[in-house]
Write an enzyme that holds these catalytic residues in place. Structure first.
Site, mmCIF file in Angstrom:
data_model
loop_
_atom_site.group_PDB
_atom_site.id
_atom_site.type_symbol
_atom_site.label_atom_id
_atom_site.label_comp_id
_atom_site.label_asym_id
_atom_site.label_seq_id
_atom_site.Cartn_x
_atom_site.Cartn_y
_atom_site.Cartn_z
ATOM 1 N N ARG A 171 -4.796 -12.085 -64.974
ATOM 2 C CA ARG A 171 -3.350 -11.708 -64.864
ATOM 3 C C ARG A 171 -2.757 -10.404 -64.831
ATOM 4 O O ARG A 171 -1.732 -10.119 -64.289
ATOM 5 C CB ARG A 171 -2.478 -12.769 -65.923
ATOM 6 C CG ARG A 171 -2.768 -12.189 -67.068
ATOM 7 C CD ARG A 171 -2.048 -13.024 -68.023
ATOM 8 N NE ARG A 171 -0.585 -13.064 -68.088
ATOM 9 C CZ ARG A 171 0.290 -12.132 -68.595
ATOM 10 N NH1 ARG A 171 -0.227 -11.183 -69.351
ATOM 11 N NH2 ARG A 171 1.574 -12.509 -68.486
ATOM 12 N N PRO A 189 -18.835 -15.483 -82.060
ATOM 13 C CA PRO A 189 -17.813 -15.191 -83.172
ATOM 14 C C PRO A 189 -18.110 -14.223 -83.966
ATOM 15 O O PRO A 189 -17.285 -13.454 -84.728
ATOM 16 C CB PRO A 189 -18.511 -16.534 -83.998
ATOM 17 C CG PRO A 189 -18.863 -17.333 -83.045
ATOM 18 C CD PRO A 189 -19.487 -16.372 -81.959
ATOM 19 N N ASP A 238 4.601 -8.045 -72.448
ATOM 20 C CA ASP A 238 3.757 -9.034 -73.220
ATOM 21 C C ASP A 238 3.840 -8.690 -74.571
ATOM 22 O O ASP A 238 3.706 -7.591 -75.082
ATOM 23 C CB ASP A 238 2.420 -9.229 -72.649
ATOM 24 C CG ASP A 238 2.310 -10.019 -71.253
ATOM 25 O OD1 ASP A 238 3.254 -10.631 -70.872
ATOM 26 O OD2 ASP A 238 1.420 -9.681 -70.636
ATOM 27 N N GLU A 258 -27.249 -22.136 -81.801
ATOM 28 C CA GLU A 258 -27.195 -21.068 -82.490
ATOM 29 C C GLU A 258 -26.928 -19.472 -81.831
ATOM 30 O O GLU A 258 -27.003 -18.654 -82.509
ATOM 31 C CB GLU A 258 -28.216 -20.802 -83.563
ATOM 32 C CG GLU A 258 -28.231 -22.115 -84.551
ATOM 33 C CD GLU A 258 -27.206 -22.075 -85.285
ATOM 34 O OE1 GLU A 258 -26.551 -21.378 -86.001
ATOM 35 O OE2 GLU A 258 -26.443 -23.494 -85.350
#
Length: 277
Positions: free
Chosen positions: A161, A92, A176, A119
């Site tokens: 992809r 994160p 896209d 953690e």
């Protein structure tokens, strides 16, 4: 391309056997190898974590299993002819994972993923391998998951992809949302297929017109409309020169106005809060 994933939950990566990624593996376009971190533990409990120095909640993943695992898989890769590995660390606290970054990673021949639990991994592991290869610490969003395996699936599919031959139509990814290289990165508008009428709902008449210019304009307008609704920050960041006269007319309808200080090519800002739905 070769992908190595080290995890304490190998079963979490089973989706890599299906869909585009699975087909790419079956065709030999993608060499994916999933490794169980607990195979590099040496106690009867297969311990991979310990309490953090300095105190605090949670546990931290230990250096020894990670170091031994990465050393072994790197040695195996080099012996097998793989070259130029990069370490991809889902976290994160990493840089946002974007389409531009997916393109960058798709150009790398060998990705090594280290999805953590608890953690996170003892920082010394990342610092150690940063002396041996490029390290990408990436975040798939502003939220926290129980572990990094879901992020591995996201990054792998986004990267796979883009590899030559993986998509049936080589041009599919060029339009896209967030495709790099364009001055205006807009969200894609809605798409439709047969039947032309379903549960009383009809597809937009312009799509049946056969008029390619009008269809292209409609799609562009819908992209502007959807981007305004869901990601107005993308329009705010756009190069104003990316918008032609028709774009500017639609942006005005949607509540945008150019920055007066930068006329005629100032960046756009929201003129009203009640945007047309």
């Amino acid at each position: 391309m070769r992908l190595d994933v080290v995890t304490i939950f190998p079963e979490y990566l089973e989706p890599l056997n299906v869909s585009l990624v699975g087909k790419a593996r079956a065709r030999g376009q993608l060499d994916v190898r999933v490794h169980d971190l607990r195979e590099w533990t040496y106690d009867r409990h297969n311990t991979v974590d310990d309490t953090p120095y300095g105190g605090g909640p949670g546990m931290v993943m230990k250096t020894e299993p990670w170091g031994d695992a990465l050393d072994d898989l790197l040695a195996d890769g080099y012996e097998g002819g793989a070259r130029e590995p990069v370490l991809v660390v889902p976290t994160p606290s990493g840089r946002p994972f974007t389409q531009e970054l997916a393109v960058e990673l798709s150009e790398r021949p060998w990705l090594v993923f280290t999805p953590a639990r608890y953690e996170g991994i003892d920082r010394r592991v990342i610092d150690e391998y940063a002396t041996r290869m490029p390290v990408y610490e990436v975040s798939i969003g502003d939220y926290v998951l129980a572990g990094g395996e879901a992020a591995v699936l996201v990054v792998t599919e986004a990267v796979a992809r883009l590899l030559p031959g993986v998509l049936g139509n080589a041009e599919s990814h060029r339009d896209d949302s967030f495709a790099p290289g364009a001055m205006a990165n807009l969200l894609e508008g809605p798409v439709y297929t047969k039947p032309p009428r379903w549960r009383g709902r009809e597809i937009p008449e312009v799509l049946l017109s056969g008029h390619h210019g009008k269809i292209a304009r409609w799609r562009r307008d819908e992209a502007l409309r959807r981007t305004t609704r869901h990601r107005p920050d993308l329009i705010e960041r756009c190069d104003p020169k990316a918008f032609d006269k028709k774009d500017r007319e639609m942006l005005s309808i949607l509540g945008w106005a150019p920055d007066p200080a930068g006329q005629p090519y100032g960046r756009f800002w929201r003129r009203v809060q009640d945007v047309e739905e």
